[in-house]
Motif scaffolding. Structure first.
Motif, short mmCIF file in Angstrom:
data_model
loop_
_atom_site.label_atom_id
_atom_site.label_comp_id
_atom_site.label_asym_id
_atom_site.label_seq_id
_atom_site.Cartn_x
_atom_site.Cartn_y
_atom_site.Cartn_z
N ARG A 168 -10.49 4.41 -4.80
CA ARG A 168 -10.61 5.56 -5.70
C ARG A 168 -10.21 5.20 -7.14
N ILE A 169 -9.39 4.16 -7.29
CA ILE A 169 -9.04 3.67 -8.63
C ILE A 169 -9.20 2.16 -8.64
N ALA A 170 -9.20 1.58 -9.84
CA ALA A 170 -9.32 0.13 -9.97
C ALA A 170 -8.36 -0.37 -11.05
N MET A 171 -7.98 -1.63 -10.94
CA MET A 171 -7.16 -2.25 -11.97
C MET A 171 -8.05 -2.71 -13.12
N THR A 172 -7.55 -2.62 -14.33
CA THR A 172 -8.32 -3.11 -15.48
C THR A 172 -8.22 -4.62 -15.59
N LYS A 196 -3.49 -1.77 -16.29
CA LYS A 196 -3.74 -0.31 -16.31
C LYS A 196 -4.66 0.05 -15.15
N TYR A 197 -4.77 1.34 -14.91
CA TYR A 197 -5.56 1.83 -13.77
C TYR A 197 -6.57 2.85 -14.28
N GLN A 256 -14.35 -3.55 -6.86
CA GLN A 256 -13.59 -3.18 -5.66
C GLN A 256 -13.14 -4.42 -4.89
N LEU A 257 -13.96 -5.46 -4.88
CA LEU A 257 -13.60 -6.70 -4.20
C LEU A 257 -12.36 -7.32 -4.86
N LEU A 263 -4.50 4.73 -3.34
CA LEU A 263 -5.75 4.99 -4.06
C LEU A 263 -6.55 3.70 -4.28
N LEU A 264 -5.85 2.59 -4.48
CA LEU A 264 -6.53 1.30 -4.60
C LEU A 264 -7.18 0.92 -3.28
#
Length: 470
Positions: free
Chosen positions: A450-454, A465-466, A173-174, A445-446
Motif C-alpha cells: 500500500r506504500i513504497a519507499m522513495t 520517505k514513504y 513493489q519488488l 503497509l509495505l
C-alpha cells in the motif's frame, strides 16, 4: 538395470491413465506399428520434458494389472530381426532397447525409447506424436510440429525463456519487498541477477510476475455450500500486484478464514479453542501453488472456499523429473526453478521438503488430487459438532466481508503520504511519542503493497520517505 526398469514400470502403473510418453499393451504385435510408436513416444517425451518414452507389454490398459505377456521381440520381419528392421527405418538413429523383467511373477517387456534430440524422430520418414493416448501424423498437425521444433531448439517453455506480453514493467513493489526482508537490490544489476530478461533482452514472464502489475488475477472465491452449484457470496481479489506481495496477502487471508471455535464440550475450568483448519498445511499448500504453478500456460492458481473445505488448485502437473513417490516423500523438484530460488532467497520456502509431508501428516495423501492439467490440495474444515455452525459461518462471512479494510491509523498514513513523507513527519502527524509505533504500521503497509519507499535500495537511509501507492 532390471531394478531400475521395474521401479519405472511400477511408477507408471500408478497413473490413472496412459500419458503421452508411455503406452501399455498386453500381447499386441505389429512391426510397423511398433516403429510408429518409437517415433511418437520419442517426440512426446521431449515435449513433456522426459528423458525417455516407454512401450510396455504385459499391462492391462484399463486396470493396469500385470498380465504375463507372451510378446516375443526376438522375431524376424521377413528374414530380418525385428530390432534391426526397426532401427533401419527410424531416423535419426535412436538408441532404443528392449528390456525384459518379472514383476509379481508376471513377465513384462519394455521398449525404452530415448527422447528426441535436435530433430524430431521419424519412422519411414514420417514424424509421429502422441496427443493424449492417440498417435498422430505430425504433417497433419503443423502447430504441434512447430512447437516440437521450438522445444528441441530452445527447451521447454519456462517463465525465464518466455517473453512477457508486456514490456512497460515497473518494479517498485519488488524493491520494497526485498527491502523489508533486509536485502538490497541493485538497480543496475537486478534484472540480470534475477533472470528477468530473455536472450534478446526483452522482459520475460518471470519479470511480469514480479512487476508492480502483472495483469494476472489472484482470486479467492467463497461459496455457501459444498459445490460451485451453491451461491457464491464473495470474491476476494489479490492479483494485479507483484506476486510476492500477492502471496503474502493470500497467506494472511488464511488467518481471516481460520475461525477459532469455542469448544464447550466437557469443559472443566477453561474452554478450548479449536481452529477450523491446520495453519501450517494451508501455508505450505499456498506457497507450493505459487512456486509450482505452470505460469507459462497463462493461468494462475485458483483458490475456492466451500462450506466444508478449501481447495487450492495449481495449474500443470508434476515437474518432468518428479515422480509421484518422490513428490509424497518431499523430494522437491521445482516447476519454476528461478522462482523457487527467489522464494528460497527470501526465506518464503525452504529446501527441507517438509511441505507435502506436513500436509500428508495432517490430512493424508487423499488431500492431493492429480488431475489431467492441475494438482488440487483439499484442506478440510474441522467443524465441531456444536448443534449448529451458524456462529462459525457468521464469523467467516463477517471477516471475509471486512478483509482488506484498513484500521483508521493506516488510512490516515495513506492519506498523509499522498506526497512523500519521512517516518518522523508521519510520527508527528499521528501524535505518537515514539517512532517504533509508526514503524509497525509502515511495515504492514509495505508488506501489503500500500506504500513504497522513495529509496528502496537503502531502506535505512536517513533521507528515506514513504509514499502511497495509488
Amino acid at each position: 538395470m532390471h531394478d531400475d526398469i521395474i521401479e519405472i514400470i511400477k511408477e507408471l502403473v500408478t497413473y490413472s491413465e496412459e500419458k503421452e510418453w508411455f503406452e501399455f499393451k498386453e500381447n499386441w504385435y505389429q512391426a510397423d506399428g511398433i516403429g510408429e510408436y518409437i517415433s511418437s513416444l520419442s517426440n512426446a517425451a521431449v515435449m513433456k520434458g522426459k528423458s525417455e518414452g516407454y512401450l510396455i507389454w504385459g499391462v492391462n490398459n484399463t486396470t493396469h494389472e500385470f498380465t504375463d505377456t507372451t510378446f516375443n521381440y526376438r522375431r524376424d520381419v521377413g528374414n530380418e530381426p525385428l530390432e534391426h528392421y526397426l532401427a533401419r527405418n527410424v531416423t535419426p538413429d535412436v538408441d532404443f532397447e528392449f528390456k525384459e523383467c518379472n514383476i509379481d511373477g508376471k513377465r513384462v517387456v519394455v521398449l525404452v525409447i530415448p527422447a528426441a534430440n535436435t530433430i524430431p524422430t521419424a519412422y519411414k520418414n514420417v514424424r509421429y506424436l502422441r496427443i493424449g493416448s492417440s498417435k498422430v501424423n505430425l504433417m497433419k498437425q503443423p502447430k504441434r510440429e512447430a512447437a516440437l521444433f521450438s522445444v528441441l531448439n530452445f527447451g521447454l517453455p519456462s517463465i525465464v525463456n518466455t517473453e512477457s506480453e508486456y514490456q512497460d514493467l515497473t518494479f517498485e513493489q519488488l524493491f520494497v519487498y526485498y527491502g523489508v526482508k533486509g536485502i538490497t537490490l541493485n538497480e543496475r544489476t537486478f534484472k540480470k541477477n534475477l533472470d528477468l530478461l530473455t536472450q534478446d533482452g526483452k522482459y520475460n514472464l518471470l519479470a511480469q510476475l514480479l512487476s508492480d502489475n502483472p495483469r494476472i488475477p489472484i482470486r479467492f472465491s467463497l461459496f455457501n455450500g459444498k459445490s460451485k452449484a451453491s451461491t457464491m457470496y464473495a470474491v476476494r481479489e489479490f492479483g494485479n500486484m507483484c506476486i510476492l506481495m500477492a502471496l503474502d496477502r493470500v497467506l494472511d487471508y488464511g488467518e481471516v478464514l481460520n475461525v477459532p471455535q469455542a469448544d464447550e464440550r466437557n469443559r472443566v475450568v477453561e474452554r478450548k479453542e479449536v481452529m477450523l483448519f491446520d495453519t501450517d498445511s494451508y501455508r505450505e499448500a499456498i506457497i507450493n501453488s505459487f512456486v509450482h504453478n505452470l505460469w507459462v500456460t497463462g493461468n494462475e492458481p485458483m483458490f475456492t472456499v466451500y462450506k466444508d473445505r478449501i481447495e487450492i488448485l495449481s495449474r500443470g502437473t508434476l515437474a518432468p523429473d518428479q515422480t509421484i513417490e518422490g513428490f509424497f516423500a518431499g523430494e522437491s523438484v521445482p516447476v519454476n526453478k528461478k522462482l523457487s530460488e527467489i522464494f528460497l532467497q527470501l526465506h518464503i520456502s525452504e529446501k527441507s521438503g517438509r511441505g507435502v509431508p506436513k500436509i500428508i501428516e495432517t490430512y493424508g495423501k487423499e488431500a492431493f488430487e492429480f488431475r489431467e492439467n492441475s494438482i488440487v490440495v483439499t484442506i478440510p474444515f474441522n467443524r465441531l459438532d456444536l448443534g449448529s455452525n451458524t456462529q462459525v459461518d457468521t464469523q467467516v462471512t463477517t471477516q471475509v466481508d471486512t478483509m482488506g479494510e484498513l484500521d483508521d491509523i493506516s488510512k490516515k498514513i495513506l492519506t498523509f503520504c499522498n506526497k512523500p513523507k519521512s517516518a518522523k513527519e508521519i510520527t508527528e502527524y499521528l501524535g505518537f511519542k515514539e517512532r517504533k509505533s509508526t514503524s509497525r504500521y509502515l511495515r504492514i503497509l509495505l508488506q501489503k503493497g500500500r506504500i513504497a519507499m522513495t529509496i528502496p535500495t537503502k531502506p535505512n537511509s536517513s533521507k528515506q520517505k514513504y509514499i502511497t501507492i495509488k
